[in-house]
Design a protein around this motif. Structure first.
Motif, PDB file in Angstrom:
ATOM      1  N   ASP A  24      -4.652   7.230  -0.593  1.00 20.46           N
ATOM      2  CA  ASP A  24      -5.829   6.964  -0.950  1.00 20.46           C
ATOM      3  C   ASP A  24      -5.732   5.662  -1.961  1.00 20.46           C
ATOM      4  OD1 ASP A  24      -7.543   8.712   0.353  1.00 20.46           O
ATOM      5  OD2 ASP A  24      -7.536  10.188  -1.231  1.00 20.46           O
ATOM      6  N   LYS A  25      -4.634   5.793  -2.590  1.00 17.22           N
ATOM      7  CA  LYS A  25      -4.296   4.650  -3.630  1.00 17.22           C
ATOM      8  C   LYS A  25      -4.031   3.354  -2.804  1.00 17.22           C
ATOM      9  CE  LYS A  25      -1.735   3.524  -7.425  1.00 17.22           C
ATOM     10  NZ  LYS A  25      -0.740   3.998  -8.486  1.00 17.22           N
ATOM     11  N   ALA A  26      -3.274   3.771  -1.810  1.00 19.09           N
ATOM     12  CA  ALA A  26      -2.920   2.484  -0.756  1.00 19.09           C
ATOM     13  C   ALA A  26      -4.218   2.090   0.052  1.00 19.09           C
ATOM     14  CB  ALA A  26      -1.780   2.910   0.306  1.00 19.09           C
ATOM     15  N   ARG A  27      -5.027   2.942   0.446  1.00 23.16           N
ATOM     16  CA  ARG A  27      -6.055   2.510   1.310  1.00 23.16           C
ATOM     17  C   ARG A  27      -7.126   1.564   0.334  1.00 23.16           C
ATOM     18  NH1 ARG A  27      -6.817   8.250   3.782  1.00 23.16           N
ATOM     19  NH2 ARG A  27      -5.774   7.722   5.838  1.00 23.16           N
ATOM     20  N   GLN A  28      -7.219   1.915  -0.890  1.00 20.33           N
ATOM     21  CA  GLN A  28      -8.033   1.180  -1.840  1.00 20.33           C
ATOM     22  C   GLN A  28      -7.170  -0.144  -2.253  1.00 20.33           C
ATOM     23  OE1 GLN A  28      -8.244   3.615  -5.240  1.00 20.33           O
ATOM     24  NE2 GLN A  28      -9.963   5.019  -4.370  1.00 20.33           N
ATOM     25  N   ALA A  29      -5.955  -0.301  -2.469  1.00 20.48           N
ATOM     26  CA  ALA A  29      -5.253  -1.472  -2.481  1.00 20.48           C
ATOM     27  C   ALA A  29      -5.507  -2.260  -1.561  1.00 20.48           C
ATOM     28  CB  ALA A  29      -3.775  -1.220  -2.816  1.00 20.48           C
ATOM     29  N   GLU A  30      -5.180  -1.696  -0.252  1.00 16.00           N
ATOM     30  CA  GLU A  30      -5.632  -2.414   0.878  1.00 16.00           C
ATOM     31  C   GLU A  30      -7.074  -3.212   1.091  1.00 16.00           C
ATOM     32  OE1 GLU A  30      -4.803  -2.197   5.750  1.00 16.00           O
ATOM     33  OE2 GLU A  30      -5.260  -0.508   4.889  1.00 16.00           O
ATOM     34  N   GLU A  31      -7.877  -2.589   0.790  1.00 14.16           N
ATOM     35  CA  GLU A  31      -9.223  -2.930   0.700  1.00 14.16           C
ATOM     36  C   GLU A  31      -9.599  -4.120  -0.156  1.00 14.16           C
ATOM     37  OE1 GLU A  31     -12.055   0.303   0.052  1.00 14.16           O
ATOM     38  OE2 GLU A  31     -11.424   1.306   1.927  1.00 14.16           O
ATOM     39  N   THR A  32      -8.960  -3.944  -1.377  1.00 13.18           N
ATOM     40  CA  THR A  32      -8.917  -4.997  -2.392  1.00 13.18           C
ATOM     41  C   THR A  32      -8.464  -6.050  -1.980  1.00 13.18           C
ATOM     42  OG1 THR A  32      -8.697  -3.495  -4.119  1.00 13.18           O
ATOM     43  CG2 THR A  32      -8.247  -5.657  -4.846  1.00 13.18           C
ATOM     44  N   LEU A  33      -7.122  -6.096  -1.368  1.00 15.93           N
ATOM     45  CA  LEU A  33      -6.661  -7.224  -0.857  1.00 15.93           C
ATOM     46  C   LEU A  33      -7.408  -7.888   0.366  1.00 15.93           C
ATOM     47  CD1 LEU A  33      -4.015  -9.017  -0.425  1.00 15.93           C
ATOM     48  CD2 LEU A  33      -3.118  -7.576   1.146  1.00 15.93           C
ATOM     49  N   LEU A  34      -7.826  -7.096   1.283  1.00 16.25           N
ATOM     50  CA  LEU A  34      -8.842  -7.631   2.352  1.00 16.25           C
ATOM     51  C   LEU A  34     -10.074  -8.388   1.804  1.00 16.25           C
ATOM     52  CD1 LEU A  34      -8.569  -4.792   4.892  1.00 16.25           C
ATOM     53  CD2 LEU A  34      -7.533  -6.909   4.955  1.00 16.25           C
ATOM     54  N   GLU A  35     -10.730  -7.773   0.596  1.00 14.26           N
ATOM     55  CA  GLU A  35     -11.765  -8.372   0.118  1.00 14.26           C
ATOM     56  C   GLU A  35     -11.633  -9.589  -0.725  1.00 14.26           C
ATOM     57  OE1 GLU A  35     -13.310  -5.326  -2.769  1.00 14.26           O
ATOM     58  OE2 GLU A  35     -14.092  -3.951  -1.131  1.00 14.26           O
ATOM     59  N   LEU A  36     -10.256  -9.810  -1.127  1.00 11.87           N
ATOM     60  CA  LEU A  36      -9.833 -11.121  -1.926  1.00 11.87           C
ATOM     61  C   LEU A  36      -9.756 -11.996  -0.791  1.00 11.87           C
ATOM     62  CD1 LEU A  36      -7.486  -9.703  -4.696  1.00 11.87           C
ATOM     63  CD2 LEU A  36      -9.724 -11.003  -5.006  1.00 11.87           C
ATOM     64  N   ARG A  37      -9.312 -11.631   0.264  1.00 12.84           N
ATOM     65  CA  ARG A  37      -8.933 -12.612   1.504  1.00 12.84           C
ATOM     66  C   ARG A  37     -10.145 -13.252   1.838  1.00 12.84           C
ATOM     67  NH1 ARG A  37      -4.238  -9.513   4.755  1.00 12.84           N
ATOM     68  NH2 ARG A  37      -2.540 -10.083   3.538  1.00 12.84           N
ATOM     69  N   ASP A  43      -4.272 -17.887  -4.578  1.00 16.02           N
ATOM     70  CA  ASP A  43      -2.753 -17.542  -4.299  1.00 16.02           C
ATOM     71  C   ASP A  43      -2.116 -16.548  -5.330  1.00 16.02           C
ATOM     72  OD1 ASP A  43      -2.924 -18.379  -1.853  1.00 16.02           O
ATOM     73  OD2 ASP A  43      -1.196 -20.002  -2.349  1.00 16.02           O
ATOM     74  N   ILE A  44      -2.739 -16.560  -6.604  1.00 17.22           N
ATOM     75  CA  ILE A  44      -1.973 -15.766  -7.680  1.00 17.22           C
ATOM     76  C   ILE A  44      -2.780 -14.408  -7.481  1.00 17.22           C
ATOM     77  CG2 ILE A  44      -2.028 -15.630 -10.027  1.00 17.22           C
ATOM     78  CD1 ILE A  44      -0.220 -17.803  -9.019  1.00 17.22           C
ATOM     79  N   GLU A  45      -4.023 -14.380  -7.228  1.00 17.73           N
ATOM     80  CA  GLU A  45      -4.736 -13.001  -6.993  1.00 17.73           C
ATOM     81  C   GLU A  45      -4.430 -12.304  -5.795  1.00 17.73           C
ATOM     82  OE1 GLU A  45      -9.141 -13.104  -8.695  1.00 17.73           O
ATOM     83  OE2 GLU A  45      -8.819 -14.993  -7.487  1.00 17.73           O
ATOM     84  N   LEU A  46      -4.123 -12.941  -4.899  1.00 16.62           N
ATOM     85  CA  LEU A  46      -3.741 -12.744  -3.442  1.00 16.62           C
ATOM     86  C   LEU A  46      -2.156 -11.977  -3.605  1.00 16.62           C
ATOM     87  CD1 LEU A  46      -4.918 -15.237  -0.757  1.00 16.62           C
ATOM     88  CD2 LEU A  46      -5.705 -12.862  -1.160  1.00 16.62           C
ATOM     89  N   LEU A  47      -1.530 -12.693  -4.480  1.00 13.82           N
ATOM     90  CA  LEU A  47       0.063 -12.060  -4.995  1.00 13.82           C
ATOM     91  C   LEU A  47      -0.258 -10.837  -5.484  1.00 13.82           C
ATOM     92  CD1 LEU A  47       3.289 -12.914  -4.657  1.00 13.82           C
ATOM     93  CD2 LEU A  47       2.754 -14.191  -6.989  1.00 13.82           C
ATOM     94  N   ALA A  48      -0.998 -11.020  -6.494  1.00 12.85           N
ATOM     95  CA  ALA A  48      -0.867  -9.536  -7.248  1.00 12.85           C
ATOM     96  C   ALA A  48      -1.341  -8.381  -6.501  1.00 12.85           C
ATOM     97  CB  ALA A  48      -1.979  -9.711  -8.566  1.00 12.85           C
ATOM     98  N   ALA A  49      -2.403  -8.741  -5.839  1.00 14.02           N
ATOM     99  CA  ALA A  49      -2.997  -7.671  -4.808  1.00 14.02           C
ATOM    100  C   ALA A  49      -2.021  -7.225  -3.716  1.00 14.02           C
ATOM    101  CB  ALA A  49      -4.296  -8.118  -4.143  1.00 14.02           C
ATOM    102  N   GLY A  50      -1.388  -8.126  -3.217  1.00 14.90           N
ATOM    103  CA  GLY A  50      -0.343  -7.685  -2.111  1.00 14.90           C
ATOM    104  C   GLY A  50       0.957  -7.074  -2.755  1.00 14.90           C
ATOM    105  N   ARG A  51       1.111  -7.315  -3.917  1.00 16.54           N
ATOM    106  CA  ARG A  51       2.575  -6.624  -4.645  1.00 16.54           C
ATOM    107  C   ARG A  51       1.629  -5.265  -4.850  1.00 16.54           C
ATOM    108  NH1 ARG A  51       5.168 -11.130  -8.490  1.00 16.54           N
ATOM    109  NH2 ARG A  51       6.444 -12.176  -6.937  1.00 16.54           N
ATOM    110  N   GLU A  52       0.510  -5.176  -5.376  1.00 15.21           N
ATOM    111  CA  GLU A  52      -0.030  -3.700  -5.616  1.00 15.21           C
ATOM    112  C   GLU A  52       0.237  -2.974  -4.504  1.00 15.21           C
ATOM    113  OE1 GLU A  52      -1.197  -0.528  -7.417  1.00 15.21           O
ATOM    114  OE2 GLU A  52      -0.501  -2.470  -8.315  1.00 15.21           O
TER     115      GLU A  52
END
Length: 125
Positions: A24-37, A43-52
């Motif tokens: 579930d944590k991975a799904r939430q992190a993926e949703e966050t990354l997709l929302e940011l995209r 790029d800094i926000e995307l980098l942090a979201a991608g690493r998370e």
């Protein structure tokens, strides 16, 4: 069956219990990354979201691997043939497919999901 195999088996059972929460944590992190995209974040926000997302997928992958080993049984820790036979069972196949799926997601994220932030090139004078 060795004592070490039994200890590792019980440890894997405990680790695998956290798999649903980690997924579930991975799904939430993926949703966050997709929302940011979708919001065209920098790029800094995307980098942090991608690493998370990478950290979350790694945690879920470790729990899935532990669940896979625990499903295979105690004998599979010491015996290659027992491990191979256990992999052919329906439960073993399900965990193996899940581990493969998570590995693929993590590698795709590492290749394409984490942007590289341009750094200035030092000049030599």
């Amino acid at each position: 069956m060795s004592r070490e195999a039994e200890v590792r088996y019980h440890a894997d059972q405990e680790i695998s219990k956290s798999y649903p929460e980690l997924l579930d944590k991975a799904r939430q992190a993926e949703e966050t990354l997709l929302e940011l995209r979708a919001a065209a974040a920098d790029d800094i926000e995307l980098l942090a979201a991608g690493r998370e997302l990478d950290r979350a997928l790694t945690g879920a992958l470790r729990a899935a691997e532990a669940g896979q080993r625990a499903t295979f049984g105690v004998k599979a820790y010491d015996d290659r043939i027992a491990r191979r036979k256990a992999r052919a069972t329906p439960d073993g196949r399900m965990w193996t497919d899940e581990v493969d799926r998570l590995r693929t997601l993590r590698e795709a994220n590492r290749l394409w999901g984490i942007p590289s932030v341009p750094r200035p090139v030092p000049t030599t004078r």
